[in-house]
Design an enzyme around this catalytic site. Structure first.
Site, short mmCIF file in Angstrom:
data_model
loop_
_atom_site.label_atom_id
_atom_site.label_comp_id
_atom_site.label_asym_id
_atom_site.label_seq_id
_atom_site.Cartn_x
_atom_site.Cartn_y
_atom_site.Cartn_z
N ASN A 1 -7.75 -1.72 -2.32
CA ASN A 1 -7.76 -2.77 -3.34
C ASN A 1 -6.39 -3.44 -3.33
O ASN A 1 -5.41 -2.88 -3.83
CB ASN A 1 -8.06 -2.16 -4.71
CG ASN A 1 -8.10 -3.21 -5.83
OD1 ASN A 1 -7.78 -4.38 -5.61
ND2 ASN A 1 -8.49 -2.79 -7.02
N HIS B 1 -13.13 -15.34 -19.95
CA HIS B 1 -12.05 -14.53 -20.52
C HIS B 1 -12.54 -13.88 -21.81
O HIS B 1 -12.87 -14.56 -22.78
CB HIS B 1 -10.84 -15.42 -20.79
CG HIS B 1 -9.55 -14.66 -20.93
ND1 HIS B 1 -9.42 -13.56 -21.73
CD2 HIS B 1 -8.33 -14.85 -20.36
CE1 HIS B 1 -8.19 -13.10 -21.66
NE2 HIS B 1 -7.51 -13.87 -20.83
N CYS C 1 -6.21 -8.78 -11.11
CA CYS C 1 -6.87 -8.94 -9.82
C CYS C 1 -7.63 -10.26 -9.67
O CYS C 1 -8.06 -10.60 -8.57
CB CYS C 1 -7.83 -7.78 -9.59
SG CYS C 1 -7.02 -6.17 -9.51
N HIS D 1 -23.21 -16.45 1.61
CA HIS D 1 -22.29 -15.33 1.77
C HIS D 1 -21.68 -14.97 0.41
O HIS D 1 -21.39 -15.86 -0.40
CB HIS D 1 -21.16 -15.69 2.75
CG HIS D 1 -21.65 -16.25 4.05
ND1 HIS D 1 -22.17 -15.47 5.06
CD2 HIS D 1 -21.72 -17.54 4.49
CE1 HIS D 1 -22.52 -16.24 6.07
NE2 HIS D 1 -22.26 -17.49 5.76
N HIS E 1 -12.38 -0.24 2.70
CA HIS E 1 -12.13 0.89 3.60
C HIS E 1 -10.85 0.68 4.41
O HIS E 1 -10.05 1.61 4.55
CB HIS E 1 -13.32 1.05 4.55
CG HIS E 1 -13.15 2.13 5.57
ND1 HIS E 1 -13.22 3.48 5.26
CD2 HIS E 1 -12.87 2.08 6.90
CE1 HIS E 1 -13.03 4.19 6.35
NE2 HIS E 1 -12.80 3.37 7.36
N HIS F 1 -14.98 -8.95 -5.04
CA HIS F 1 -13.70 -8.28 -5.31
C HIS F 1 -13.82 -6.79 -4.98
O HIS F 1 -14.77 -6.12 -5.39
CB HIS F 1 -13.35 -8.47 -6.79
CG HIS F 1 -12.20 -7.63 -7.25
ND1 HIS F 1 -10.97 -7.69 -6.64
CD2 HIS F 1 -12.08 -6.71 -8.23
CE1 HIS F 1 -10.14 -6.84 -7.25
NE2 HIS F 1 -10.79 -6.23 -8.21
#
Length: 465
Positions: free
Chosen positions: A375, A248, A169, A338, A371, A342
């Protein structure tokens, strides 16, 4: 004679001036701008309402009462609504045996919708593209997806292509980093980045709860964007990339194995989301914030936090730290306007919000994206950006902090600066009646329709036809 002496004495100054001009010119061409982006919105016949989700679960032959109860709890608490999208083969009842062509068709639909619209709106020709980066984590074909795009849009023979797989992702920020690195060594470049996920070959049909969860969370989506380092296009661009940090934790076995594609005990392929995932995400997130905070926050906030931390350590020296004792909190809103989070799930949004001390207004774009679209993996942060743009929140000079998590385990973040006021023209959120968001309630009707399952006994349970 005096003339020649003057010329000779000015040579070092001219050389220094040349170096300075060359340095400044190089810096101008090393900047990374987002020219435009296009989100993917599948057709309405691909929506997953409560009624269809129930039918989909009923026809899953390997599920029992315990799995039904787990799914009910997962769906209701996921934060996902009734208008998310799924691959075509799910609606055709072929989720148990999708073909290779099904997966290719899913990608082709994405390319046609996003890349085609992006080229038409920007006026950029496919032959103008110098760099192409495609990140689809869980589908690899030959020729590669990047090659399919080159063939479909007849790009130049010298276009540089990169096809990223397995990045999870957080892959879209990895793609950004690839483009950013290229821009530092080459002038006047145009890069096309395509970010999405292939759900068709990865729909899990078994009964392992850690793998069923991915069917509840992941939905169809994607994004294509054009980036450039051309100074002549800077005024037309939307955002400028100020910094990007990648973390990572693949060297840690617990982090590496918490989010992994594997087979269940019956040999069915799926995507395992382990119980150690929240812990791994927190570790990676904290480490990433340590690196990115000095790059994005004002010195006064860093000094305040540093002084407060040292003071508290000195006051509590030699004392056992009490549970729940006050700790210094860094205020990210001093340098960020802002937050583009994720949408890994309701729990992910809540955890990041708590860690950064964000308000409901700050996390509204992430909640609404989860919503409405679910995802969508690596493209989810761009739907969050789209919501902000459609709501006309993004004004010239604003700073936007983008955070993503992915398998590996990875946490990547970057800071964007808004170049001009953004009005959300031709944004897919406009088609979703953005004026209706946020809705009065985010309650999922799934509990109302299937809540009776919680009271069933496994010895007498039979799912109604």
């Amino acid at each position: 004679m005096l003339f020649f002496l003057t010329i000779l004495s000015s040579i070092p100054l001219l050389y220094i001036l040349y170096i300075l001009i060359n340095f400044l010119d190089t810096r101008r061409h090393q900047k990374c701008y987002l020219l435009d982006y296009q989100l993917y919105k599948p057709s309405d016949d691909r929506k997953l309402p409560t009624e269809f989700c129930g039918d989909l679960i009923k026809r899953a032959k390997n599920l029992g009462l315990n799995e039904y109860k787990f799914l009910l709890k997962a769906i209701v608490s996921s934060g996902i609504g009734e208008e998310t999208y799924a691959p075509k083969m799910v609606f055709e009842g072929r989720e148990e045996n999708p073909s290779h062509e099904d997966a290719i068709e899913e990608m082709e639909e994405l390319f046609e919708y996003t890349i085609g619209r992006l080229f038409r709106r920007t006026g950029v020709s496919p032959t103008d593209i110098d760099v192409l980066v495609v990140n689809i984590s869980m589908f690899a074909c030959m020729p590669s997806l990047s090659s399919r795009i080159v063939n479909r849009y007849k790009m130049r023979e010298d276009v540089k292509t990169y096809n990223l797989c397995g990045m999870g992702c957080s892959a879209s920020l990895v793609s950004l980093n690839v483009v950013e690195s290229i821009f530092k060594s080459k002038k006047n470049q145009l890069a096309l980045v395509v970010t999405s996920e292939s759900l068709t070959p990865n729909w899990y049909i078994g009964n392992d709860k850690s793998m069923i969860l991915s069917n509840c969370l992941f939905r169809s989506g994607g994004c294509a964007m054009i980036l450039t380092n051309k100074p002549s296009l800077a005024h037309k661009c939307m955002l400028k990339l100020n910094c990007l940090v990648r973390t990572h934790h693949g060297a840690k076995d617990e982090s590496y194995g918490c989010c992994i594609q594997t087979e269940d005990s019956e040999g069915r392929m799926g995507f395992h989301l382990g119980k150690s995932l929240p812990k791994a995400a927190t570790r990676a997130f904290v480490e990433n914030l340590k690196q990115v905070a000095p790059k994005i926050l004002p010195i006064r906030e860093l000094l305040r936090f540093g002084i407060l931390s040292v003071t508290l350590k000195m006051l509590h020296r030699g004392q056992r730290k009490a549970a729940g004792s006050a700790r210094p909190v860094i205020n990210f809103e001093t340098g960020v306007d802002h937050f583009c989070l994720h949408t890994g799930g309701k729990a992910v949004i809540d955890a990041v919000s708590h860690s950064l001390g964000l308000s409901e207004y700050d996390i509204e774009p992430a909640r609404m994206t989860l919503h409405r679209f679910g995802n969508t993996s690596a493209s989810s942060v761009w739907y969050v950006l789209g919501y902000m743009e459609a709501k006309k929140r993004l004004k010239k000079g604003d700073k936007l902090f983008m955070i993503s998590f992915g398998a590996g385990f990875k946490c990547n973040s970057c800071m964007w600066e808004v170049i001009r006021d953004l009005e959300g023209v031709e944004n897919v959120w406009k088609e979703c009646n953005i004026e209706d968001y946020p809705p009065q309630t985010l309650t999922n009707p799934f509990l109302e329709k299937y809540g009776w399952i919680q009271d069933e006994d496994i010895s007498t349970f039979k799912l109604p036809e």
